[in-house]
Motif scaffolding. Structure first.
Motif, PDB file in Angstrom:
ATOM      1  N   LYS A   1      -3.694   2.827  -5.163  1.00 35.12           N
ATOM      2  CA  LYS A   1      -3.270   2.764  -3.759  1.00 35.12           C
ATOM      3  C   LYS A   1      -2.510   1.480  -3.428  1.00 35.12           C
ATOM      4  O   LYS A   1      -1.636   1.469  -2.580  1.00 35.12           O
ATOM      5  N   ARG A   2      -2.847   0.397  -4.092  1.00 32.54           N
ATOM      6  CA  ARG A   2      -2.207  -0.897  -3.809  1.00 32.54           C
ATOM      7  C   ARG A   2      -1.572  -1.456  -5.075  1.00 32.54           C
ATOM      8  O   ARG A   2      -2.186  -1.432  -6.146  1.00 32.54           O
ATOM      9  N   VAL A   3      -0.353  -1.945  -4.907  1.00 29.75           N
ATOM     10  CA  VAL A   3       0.375  -2.540  -6.023  1.00 29.75           C
ATOM     11  C   VAL A   3       0.980  -3.859  -5.566  1.00 29.75           C
ATOM     12  O   VAL A   3       1.137  -4.104  -4.364  1.00 29.75           O
TER      13      VAL A   3
ATOM     14  N   THR B   1       0.860  -1.179   0.000  1.00 36.24           N
ATOM     15  CA  THR B   1       0.000   0.000   0.000  1.00 36.24           C
ATOM     16  C   THR B   1       0.893   1.226   0.000  1.00 36.24           C
ATOM     17  O   THR B   1       1.818   1.314   0.798  1.00 36.24           O
ATOM     18  N   VAL B   2       0.614   2.158  -0.902  1.00 39.87           N
ATOM     19  CA  VAL B   2       1.443   3.359  -1.021  1.00 39.87           C
ATOM     20  C   VAL B   2       0.614   4.599  -0.720  1.00 39.87           C
ATOM     21  O   VAL B   2      -0.594   4.622  -0.929  1.00 39.87           O
ATOM     22  N   TYR B   3       1.306   5.621  -0.256  1.00 43.50           N
ATOM     23  CA  TYR B   3       0.642   6.856   0.153  1.00 43.50           C
ATOM     24  C   TYR B   3       1.290   8.060  -0.506  1.00 43.50           C
ATOM     25  O   TYR B   3       2.398   7.981  -1.030  1.00 43.50           O
TER      26      TYR B   3
ATOM     27  N   PRO C   1       2.590  11.109  -2.705  1.00 41.53           N
ATOM     28  CA  PRO C   1       2.962  11.245  -4.113  1.00 41.53           C
ATOM     29  C   PRO C   1       3.326   9.928  -4.791  1.00 41.53           C
ATOM     30  O   PRO C   1       3.425   9.878  -6.015  1.00 41.53           O
ATOM     31  N   LEU C   2       3.495   8.868  -4.030  1.00 38.92           N
ATOM     32  CA  LEU C   2       3.771   7.570  -4.661  1.00 38.92           C
ATOM     33  C   LEU C   2       2.595   7.100  -5.501  1.00 38.92           C
ATOM     34  O   LEU C   2       2.765   6.359  -6.457  1.00 38.92           O
ATOM     35  N   ARG C   3       1.403   7.533  -5.139  1.00 40.94           N
ATOM     36  CA  ARG C   3       0.219   7.141  -5.924  1.00 40.94           C
ATOM     37  C   ARG C   3       0.255   7.710  -7.334  1.00 40.94           C
ATOM     38  O   ARG C   3      -0.301   7.119  -8.257  1.00 40.94           O
ATOM     39  N   ALA C   4       0.904   8.855  -7.500  1.00 43.78           N
ATOM     40  CA  ALA C   4       1.038   9.411  -8.849  1.00 43.78           C
ATOM     41  C   ALA C   4       1.890   8.487  -9.710  1.00 43.78           C
ATOM     42  O   ALA C   4       1.651   8.352 -10.913  1.00 43.78           O
ATOM     43  N   ALA C   5       2.875   7.844  -9.102  1.00 45.49           N
ATOM     44  CA  ALA C   5       3.741   6.921  -9.838  1.00 45.49           C
ATOM     45  C   ALA C   5       3.032   5.618 -10.157  1.00 45.49           C
ATOM     46  O   ALA C   5       3.250   5.029 -11.212  1.00 45.49           O
ATOM     47  N   THR C   6       2.184   5.161  -9.240  1.00 52.48           N
ATOM     48  CA  THR C   6       1.550   3.857  -9.420  1.00 52.48           C
ATOM     49  C   THR C   6       0.169   3.933 -10.062  1.00 52.48           C
ATOM     50  O   THR C   6      -0.274   2.973 -10.669  1.00 52.48           O
ATOM     51  N   GLY C   7      -0.515   5.057  -9.864  1.00 47.48           N
ATOM     52  CA  GLY C   7      -1.873   5.195 -10.378  1.00 47.48           C
ATOM     53  C   GLY C   7      -2.912   4.508  -9.520  1.00 47.48           C
ATOM     54  O   GLY C   7      -4.091   4.488  -9.859  1.00 47.48           O
TER      55      GLY C   7
END
Length: 86
Positions: free
Chosen positions: A16-18, A4-6, A8-14
């Motif tokens: 919340k969970r990868v 789970t990312v929070y 500005p990392l979401r901008a990279a992944t598109g």
């Protein structure tokens, strides 16, 4: 392994969970697998020397961990990037 990312990392992944596939069972392996899968997130996580930024927080099953700590398969892993501002 689900991560789970929070922030500005979401901008990279598109999202919340990868899912990442770490090479080993450590937190370092998870972070390295994440950066390999999402290179644009690297600047939010590591400094110019390649070290994890001091304000980056990684949790495994809700507890804060270090890079060399174990990260068992199926653990709930969250990655909080360095935050800027005041």
């Amino acid at each position: 392994m689900e991560l789970t990312v929070y922030g500005p990392l979401r901008a990279a992944t598109g999202t919340k969970r990868v899912n990442v596939d770490p090479d080993d069972g450590t937190v370092r392996g998870v972070v390295e697998a994440f950066v390999a899968a999402y290179p644009s997130a690297e600047s939010h996580l590591v400094d110019e020397d390649g070290a994890l930024r001091p304000s980056v927080r990684v949790t495994v099953d809700g507890g804060r961990v270090g890079l060399d700590d174990d990260c068992p398969p199926g653990a709930a892993v969250a990655l909080f990037p360095a935050m800027r501002g005041g």
